[in-house]
Design a protein around this motif. Structure first.
Motif, PDB file in Angstrom:
ATOM      1  N   VAL A  78      -7.066  -1.109   2.826  1.00  0.00           N
ATOM      2  CA  VAL A  78      -7.444   0.266   2.487  1.00  0.00           C
ATOM      3  C   VAL A  78      -6.162   1.051   2.198  1.00  0.00           C
ATOM      4  O   VAL A  78      -5.076   0.641   2.634  1.00  0.00           O
ATOM      5  CB  VAL A  78      -8.221   0.941   3.646  1.00  0.00           C
ATOM      6  N   PRO A  79      -6.266   2.165   1.481  1.00  0.00           N
ATOM      7  CA  PRO A  79      -5.037   2.894   1.153  1.00  0.00           C
ATOM      8  C   PRO A  79      -4.474   3.651   2.357  1.00  0.00           C
ATOM      9  O   PRO A  79      -5.222   4.225   3.142  1.00  0.00           O
ATOM     10  CB  PRO A  79      -5.480   3.864   0.054  1.00  0.00           C
ATOM     11  N   GLU A  80      -3.167   3.620   2.470  1.00  0.00           N
ATOM     12  CA  GLU A  80      -2.486   4.471   3.442  1.00  0.00           C
ATOM     13  C   GLU A  80      -1.809   5.578   2.647  1.00  0.00           C
ATOM     14  O   GLU A  80      -1.136   5.310   1.647  1.00  0.00           O
ATOM     15  CB  GLU A  80      -1.447   3.662   4.209  1.00  0.00           C
ATOM     16  N   TRP A  81      -1.976   6.817   3.112  1.00  0.00           N
ATOM     17  CA  TRP A  81      -1.445   7.968   2.358  1.00  0.00           C
ATOM     18  C   TRP A  81      -0.083   8.371   2.889  1.00  0.00           C
ATOM     19  O   TRP A  81       0.095   8.560   4.096  1.00  0.00           O
ATOM     20  CB  TRP A  81      -2.427   9.143   2.464  1.00  0.00           C
ATOM     21  N   ASN A  82       0.867   8.505   1.997  1.00  0.00           N
ATOM     22  CA  ASN A  82       2.209   8.957   2.370  1.00  0.00           C
ATOM     23  C   ASN A  82       2.366  10.401   1.904  1.00  0.00           C
ATOM     24  O   ASN A  82       2.481  10.689   0.714  1.00  0.00           O
ATOM     25  CB  ASN A  82       3.246   8.043   1.701  1.00  0.00           C
ATOM     26  N   SER A  83       2.379  11.321   2.882  1.00  0.00           N
ATOM     27  CA  SER A  83       2.352  12.748   2.542  1.00  0.00           C
ATOM     28  C   SER A  83       3.615  13.188   1.803  1.00  0.00           C
ATOM     29  O   SER A  83       3.593  14.124   1.018  1.00  0.00           O
ATOM     30  CB  SER A  83       2.188  13.584   3.824  1.00  0.00           C
ATOM     31  N   LYS A  84       4.689  12.462   2.030  1.00  0.00           N
ATOM     32  CA  LYS A  84       5.949  12.891   1.405  1.00  0.00           C
ATOM     33  C   LYS A  84       6.002  12.545  -0.082  1.00  0.00           C
ATOM     34  O   LYS A  84       6.541  13.280  -0.887  1.00  0.00           O
ATOM     35  CB  LYS A  84       7.139  12.262   2.139  1.00  0.00           C
ATOM     36  N   ASN A  85       5.409  11.394  -0.415  1.00  0.00           N
ATOM     37  CA  ASN A  85       5.445  10.979  -1.819  1.00  0.00           C
ATOM     38  C   ASN A  85       4.423  11.710  -2.685  1.00  0.00           C
ATOM     39  O   ASN A  85       4.559  11.772  -3.907  1.00  0.00           O
ATOM     40  CB  ASN A  85       5.178   9.474  -1.936  1.00  0.00           C
ATOM     41  N   CYS A  86       3.367  12.228  -2.053  1.00  0.00           N
ATOM     42  CA  CYS A  86       2.203  12.740  -2.805  1.00  0.00           C
ATOM     43  C   CYS A  86       2.566  13.975  -3.627  1.00  0.00           C
ATOM     44  O   CYS A  86       3.197  14.905  -3.131  1.00  0.00           O
ATOM     45  CB  CYS A  86       1.077  13.072  -1.839  1.00  0.00           C
TER      46      CYS A  86
ATOM     47  N   ALA B  50      -4.564   3.475  -5.447  1.00  0.00           N
ATOM     48  CA  ALA B  50      -3.132   3.144  -5.427  1.00  0.00           C
ATOM     49  C   ALA B  50      -2.638   2.863  -6.838  1.00  0.00           C
ATOM     50  O   ALA B  50      -1.548   3.282  -7.230  1.00  0.00           O
ATOM     51  CB  ALA B  50      -2.897   1.943  -4.511  1.00  0.00           C
ATOM     52  N   ASP B  51      -3.478   2.163  -7.602  1.00  0.00           N
ATOM     53  CA  ASP B  51      -3.084   1.839  -8.975  1.00  0.00           C
ATOM     54  C   ASP B  51      -2.836   3.093  -9.802  1.00  0.00           C
ATOM     55  O   ASP B  51      -1.926   3.148 -10.621  1.00  0.00           O
ATOM     56  CB  ASP B  51      -4.175   1.006  -9.678  1.00  0.00           C
ATOM     57  N   VAL B  52      -3.668   4.092  -9.609  1.00  0.00           N
ATOM     58  CA  VAL B  52      -3.614   5.261 -10.488  1.00  0.00           C
ATOM     59  C   VAL B  52      -2.532   6.256 -10.064  1.00  0.00           C
ATOM     60  O   VAL B  52      -2.136   7.113 -10.841  1.00  0.00           O
ATOM     61  CB  VAL B  52      -5.009   5.923 -10.565  1.00  0.00           C
ATOM     62  N   CYS B  53      -2.066   6.145  -8.853  1.00  0.00           N
ATOM     63  CA  CYS B  53      -1.111   7.145  -8.335  1.00  0.00           C
ATOM     64  C   CYS B  53       0.118   7.252  -9.244  1.00  0.00           C
ATOM     65  O   CYS B  53       0.837   6.278  -9.453  1.00  0.00           O
ATOM     66  CB  CYS B  53      -0.681   6.767  -6.908  1.00  0.00           C
ATOM     67  N   PRO B  54       0.365   8.462  -9.805  1.00  0.00           N
ATOM     68  CA  PRO B  54       1.462   8.620 -10.769  1.00  0.00           C
ATOM     69  C   PRO B  54       2.769   9.055 -10.104  1.00  0.00           C
ATOM     70  O   PRO B  54       3.759   9.294 -10.805  1.00  0.00           O
ATOM     71  CB  PRO B  54       0.941   9.726 -11.685  1.00  0.00           C
ATOM     72  N   ALA B  55       2.756   9.152  -8.767  1.00  0.00           N
ATOM     73  CA  ALA B  55       3.973   9.624  -8.099  1.00  0.00           C
ATOM     74  C   ALA B  55       5.112   8.625  -8.311  1.00  0.00           C
ATOM     75  O   ALA B  55       4.877   7.424  -8.448  1.00  0.00           O
ATOM     76  CB  ALA B  55       3.706   9.826  -6.603  1.00  0.00           C
ATOM     77  N   LYS B  56       6.327   9.144  -8.312  1.00  0.00           N
ATOM     78  CA  LYS B  56       7.513   8.316  -8.538  1.00  0.00           C
ATOM     79  C   LYS B  56       7.543   7.186  -7.519  1.00  0.00           C
ATOM     80  O   LYS B  56       7.642   6.014  -7.857  1.00  0.00           O
ATOM     81  CB  LYS B  56       8.766   9.188  -8.399  1.00  0.00           C
TER      82      LYS B  56
END
Lengths: 832, 832
Positions: free
Chosen positions: B685-693, B757-763
């Motif tokens: 399942v996805p884990e969310w990283n608040s700093k990268n978002c 996760a695939d779609v996440c455009p964050a650096k």
């Protein structure tokens, strides 16, 4: 009766009258013969008319009936009482949504002017094939038999849908009821408002989809629970007959006419009973009245609630004395062992202690006229020693031999009922004048009135026959006038084209619009007409309405003159009153067009009295001929033309036996039959000026009847052509230099619309509209084009291979020839 | 038998096998469960396979079933033998064209995997509602009961259509027959080619529309002639039963199986007879065999030719001794006084000299499994003193009380028939392995085999149950395995979720994929399972397939190991042979993936033998519990959840009585039930990283299960949140400065697809897929979001009025809030 409000309207208007009251949303996609319902609703909504809830109906027109049904479904789920109006294929497109609407217990109502379905051929006319294709959807089905019953029972569909949570199809016979004009008692909104079950209505609204309290609908269910949830709804269907019966009782109280899911009519101790739905019921009632007076024990059960089919309510009205039952279906289900209503009735008696004999028959497909003589034949078959089951009635089936023999047509309407037929030309004003006449009679007397209009499919310039009846009793005669008291022939040539006098009663009246004097008229009458007039002691009158119209400046508008003549001769109402009323309608119709037009029409009314009686010589009775109408016949023509097309064109297609079509079992007709039906209905036709023509072919492109076509000829072909036929040198292309161009008009096929002349882009118009009479030579030229065609295969090969030219107007131009001569309007030849 | 060619295939493939031979054009628009037919035809055409005429079928896919039917109509008129494949609403959309195709006497054939219609809910499963909605169209209707009958009788539809000029619907039960895999004798093209009536075929082609000899079709007819031309076609329907009977006789000769329009089975002097269509016939036959051996006089009439309905052929096979008849319909027509086949049979007996008692009943809607016990109940009711008419069987109707009481399920298959059930997880390979297994057994032995696969609607990660049977006789058991000899549970947790052992025979075998040792396994077994095992002397085996798979590098692919274990334990075929064959299939399936993969799977086969027998302590029989499976229940949850949803989720929806749904009569389900069905099927399942978002919300937009949603909180709200819950400062817009943003994952609803996760455009990706176990704390955070919602009205008002923020993940964001936080993916909140 004093309080009652009467309305002279047709079935569609009656249905719309009620539907509007109970609708909040109407989702429409008009289709014949239901269109006027949607149109009335739309018109009244546009005017801001209020429904029973004090609101204006919201009307939405969709992209097809499938869309309309979807919109109904959605609107119902949103809590709005929603209706639609359709028929035939339109209803078929609604079937998928009907399962959903019923499955979700939504109170929608579909008003359906039941119509035949396209099978071996399309038909816009009435039978029950469309509604029967929906009997399995879970909709309740309510059948009405007449314009009055629509007024009285359409409210029941709406009221029971709200209370019972089952949607309704309310249906009546397309054309016969949807388009029959009757003087009826109108449904009253104030009285109906009180009948609405407000509690059930509130519950319905509370169940509506609402984002404030969301639920999930339109789910998918799997094998585990679908069957259970399907059966859960049984109770609504079990309860519905009682709900319907309750509302019918309330409507009976309001109207004074007795209604129930099944209604019995006839002898209390009847032995022979017909069960039927739709307009035929009124025919059966009049036959019963006549026969029972003569000692017969006949009965009728009219089905009003067809689904849910309540055996209990059927048995409630079934006389204990019944011995024989004939169930009549107005649909055909090929391959079934019986049509739907018949199968239901057979099942209803399965466990009965006393088993009557039950047979079934089929009648009236595609508005086949169903008459008292046919009903008599049904009762006669029922009483026969070996009655035929699965019979047909109304046709002569000499192929599979299932049809009943029908006796001569009889007149069985109450004494004092006046029946009239008016033969006219499409768009000549006859139908409009007759619609006025029944309003005049309906509104100014206590008389009941009925009008029905019979057309061919040729519209402007085609055949029309107006069937009018007036009487002191409600007119229970949902069939064409077969035994008129009065016949008016508004088109001089019709006596040779149609069997106009058929059925005219002894001592009846015949009004003929004759361009001749009395003496000349007598000369022009065909022998069979003369003999008929003499044998039946007919009162014949003539009037030269065409001449009068021209004199008073009305051109060829003879309708008002002939309407006035009718009132003068028939005496249905005092002539003075008729004149006054006709003038009122003139102001209404033509007031906006100025005083001159009004005055001309006043003059028409006044001069309509200029009738002349024609004395019928007694010796005409001895003429050496039959009184039968004789069709045109030409041994040289194909059998199909002589045996099928000509009777059809003469409005005698009804008499054709099944075997007449034995070579065209799959709906195939031969092509090119117009060659044998030259109508000559145009008053003006185009004249071609070869010098002005730029050979663009645009005229040919726009002609809706392909009656003007470009032709190219070689020298040799031109030589064989009729003398004096104008041509021009081909202007282009190079390959056709030296050939001869001609724009050929088929003046006998032309309807005189003038499109060709309008579109002509030449500096000096190459086409000018001229009187038909001046252009009759053109018919010969056209004929030349026809005869040259030995047969197309040969020609097509020739032209396709040689890349040369297309010299015949009947030959589809092969690609090469088309490219050469058809630019810029390729279609002009493709259509040939 | 030596010459016979066998094929292990499902009903759709059998129908396509025959249809391809007789088609020149196929116009398709695939719909469940008919799609594979169209797909096979398309595939074979793409490969250039030849039909009976040596041509490749031309396949055209249209824009809907309405278009497909129109294309069929046009293609038939052009002289090409044309077919289509459809079901349910798809068939409904074809109805208008069906009237035309029949009316024009065109030899089209529709193969229909009969399916329920969407009413209170949609259903993709099988019953006869769709085909019954077409019985009035003029199509002939041919019913088959099994995969073998499809092979044997589908040719009759094509052959009779050509000779008889009437189009055919050939139908069989959706899913039950369309998707049941059987080892059957395949139809042989060379033999069938000889049966084509070449003269009739040539005449058909000669009638085709052709510009070389044009005719007019698709005309409109008026009341004068429509009725006559409709009746003209009677003779084709009169002739058809004989034509069909003739071809059935020829097929009987070829196949050695006896066919006729109606086929009788049972005692020669039977008194009690069932009449039915479709797959139920095989169930009835086995019940008859058993009961008649015990002295009963039971019989069955299988309907093959439903339209035209031939009373003559029905009576031909009706035993003179008949006293009682029960007609079974697999459709429901609300408001009718009986379902269609019942009405037809009642009429058939109307004039019979001896009247048997006739009743009707309804069964199997939407693939409701129809079992021997149900058929027994039908015969029992028929023989009762007061039999119930219009009953249902297969459900418990405690509302309108029309259902028959059904006894305990019985096993009545011939001795030596082996029945097995395999419980798996959607996409875990169990179904695929079982498809291989029946091919292995079918191809390597003389045994007949059958497989049917039962799913919930959750696809990947959902429930699957494979039902397999093997035996020396053809397997007449078109119902789920109710009394298995062998049960395999491939998912450890299933023993607490589903009633896996239900019906397992005494002395039967139970294979459990257990992650535990024998001792621990015993501890983990629920009590009701223990008691069942002991009372029924079950042979229990365990294997830790999960561990083995990991060891040999197959990850979580346990299917081959468990398949091997099945062969080892069951002994259906010698284990050595099974191993050899399994390895063959491995090469076929994985050969392209390289030697390593093949070898890993070889190892899986070899290690599948590592089973351990579990001795069942005798004292388990005395445990203080029932052997009934107990549902999860929580008093705090809504009644619907406890009483309806949980049994459905546990695959026990079949047991729910009608009354369970009494509050949702119109198909309405409460919303938000997923809150009570936390599946936890994702491995990662996805884990969310608040700093990268970057707070773009795109992850939320692409999640197909709305399991990841943006949330905004005030300081106060954050304080109340579970400890350690990560948030980020809102980056934008200004109005929300100082608030706290969080991307919340519902790890128990997530299916682990990784789209987010695939779609996440964050650096640096803000979402990374992690094992579910590591993320379980998130479930608490989600819970917090749920509980905060007092109810949405209040919140919506608050946010809509204040233009502030949307702080709850369950609340549809009002326009303002949506504008503020959802850019650029507004949908992410709308869905909530």
């Amino acid at each position: 009766m004093a309080e009652k409000k009467f309305l002279t309207c047709d079935g569609n208007q009656a249905a719309a009258h009620v539907a509007y009251m109970f609708s909040e949303v109407a989702a429409i996609y008009p289709i014949t013969p239901s269109s006027p319902m949607a149109e009335y609703i739309d018109e009244w909504a546009a005017k801001g008319q209020k429904n029973i809830f004090g609101e204006t109906v919201k009307v939405v027109e969709m992209q097809s009936e499938a869309g309309a049904a979807g919109a109904v479904h959605g609107s119902l789920q949103a809590g709005a009482l929603t209706t639609t109006y359709t028929a035939s294929q339109g209803l078929l497109l609604m079937i998928p949504n009907m399962y959903k609407i019923a499955g979700e217990l939504l109170p929608g109502v579909f008003h359906v002017s039941a119509r035949a379905l396209a099978a071996q051929a399309l038909s816009i006319f009435g039978d029950h094939a469309d509604v029967m294709a929906c009997r399995q959807t879970g909709f309740a089905m309510l059948a009405t038999s007449s314009v009055q019953e629509i007024m009285d029972l359409a409210p029941v569909a709406h009221l029971a849908a709200i209370e019972g949570r089952v949607p309704f199809v309310h249906f009546f016979d397309g054309f016969r009821t949807s388009h029959e004009i009757q003087k009826v008692e109108a449904a009253d909104m104030e009285k109906l408002r009180k009948l609405v079950n407000q509690k059930a209505l509130k519950e319905y609204r509370d169940r509506a989809l609402n984002p404030e309290h969301p639920v999930t609908r339109g789910t998918a269910q799997n094998p585990d629970i679908y069957f259970q949830t399907r059966e859960l709804q049984n109770k609504y269907y079990d309860a519905l007959p009682d709900i319907v019966a309750k509302y019918m009782k309330q409507m009976s109280r309001i109207t004074g006419r007795q209604y129930a899911p099944f209604v019995y009519y006839g002898a209390k101790d009847a032995t022979d009973i017909i069960i039927a739905m739709g307009s035929i019921n009124d025919v059966i009632k009049t036959v019963i009245d006549k026969e029972n007076k003569a000692g017969k024990k006949l009965g009728l059960i009219t089905v009003h609630l067809y689904r849910p089919f309540s055996v209990k309510y059927l048995m409630d009205v079934m006389p204990k004395t019944v011995k024989r039952i004939c169930v009549l279906d107005r649909t055909k289900e090929p391959g079934a062992n019986g049509d739907p209503l018949y199968l239901d009735v057979v099942e209803a008696f399965k466990d009965a202690k006393k088993q009557p004999m039950i047979i079934g028959g089929r009648y009236g497909l595609s508005s086949k006229d169903t008459t008292p003589a046919q009903v008599l034949a049904v009762y006669k078959n029922l009483a026969a020693e070996k009655p035929m089951n699965q019979f047909t009635v109304g046709i002569k089936d000499d192929v599979t031999r299932r049809s009943l023999k029908v006796g001569k047509e009889i007149s069985i309407l109450p004494k004092g009922t006046f029946e009239a037929k008016f033969y006219g030309l499409g768009a000549d004003g006859t139908v409009g004048a007759n619609k006025n006449s029944i309003k005049i009679i309906g509104d100014n007397t206590n008389k009941y009135s009925q009008a029905y209009f019979d057309y061919d499919s040729k519209k402007s310039g085609g055949y029309t026959c107006s069937h009018l009846r007036f009487g002191d009793q409600p007119i229970l005669a949902p069939y064409l006038v077969g035994t008129p008291d009065f016949v008016a022939v508004h088109v001089p040539s019709y006596l040779r084209k149609y069997d106009c006098l058929r059925g005219l009663k002894k001592n009846g009246t015949f009004l003929y619009n004759s361009p001749w004097s009395v003496a000349e008229t007598k000369k022009h009458l065909p022998d069979y007409v003369k003999k008929y007039l003499a044998l039946n002691n007919i009162n014949m009158y003539i009037i030269d309405a065409t001449k009068i119209a021209a004199e008073i400046g009305l051109g060829n508008r003879t309708n008002t003159i002939l309407q006035s003549a009718f009132f003068k001769i028939s005496g249905v109402i005092p002539y003075d009153l008729a004149v006054e009323q006709m003038k009122k309608f003139i102001v209404k119709s033509y007031g906006k067009k100025g005083e001159d037009v009004v005055n001309m029409n006043y003059a028409a009314v006044d001069r309509g009295g200029e009738i002349t009686k024609v004395e019928i010589p007694a010796e005409w009775a001895k003429l050496d001929c039959t009184t039968d109408f004789v069709f045109e016949h030409n041994d040289a023509d194909p059998e199909f033309i002589n045996k099928v097309m000509r009777p059809m064109v003469a409005q005698c297609g009804n008499d054709l036996p099944v075997s007449a079509f034995k070579d065209i079992v799959d709906g195939t007709f031969p092509a090119g039959t117009t060659a044998y039906e030259k109508r000559g209905v145009a008053t003006v036709v185009p004249e071609w000026n070869s010098k002005n023509c730029i050979q663009c072919n645009q005229c040919s492109l726009v002609c809706p009847h392909a009656a003007i076509r470009p032709v190219v000829m070689t020298d040799a072909e031109l030589k064989k052509a009729p003398k004096g036929m104008a041509t021009a040198d081909m202007k282009m292309p190079k390959e056709m230099a030296g050939m001869h161009f001609r724009m050929q008009v088929s003046v006998m096929d032309c309807t005189g619309c003038g499109n060709c002349a309008d579109v002509c882009p030449a500096k000096e118009k190459a086409l000018v509209m001229k009187p038909l009479e001046s252009q009759l030579d053109e018919a010969k030229n056209w004929e030349y084009g026809q005869k040259k065609v030995t047969y197309k295969d040969e020609l097509i090969d020739k032209y396709a291979n040689s890349h040369s030219r297309c010299s015949s107007s009947r030959v589809p131009a092969p690609a090469a020839a088309r490219r050469l001569i058809s630019r810029p309007s390729p279609n002009s030849l493709v259509r040939a």
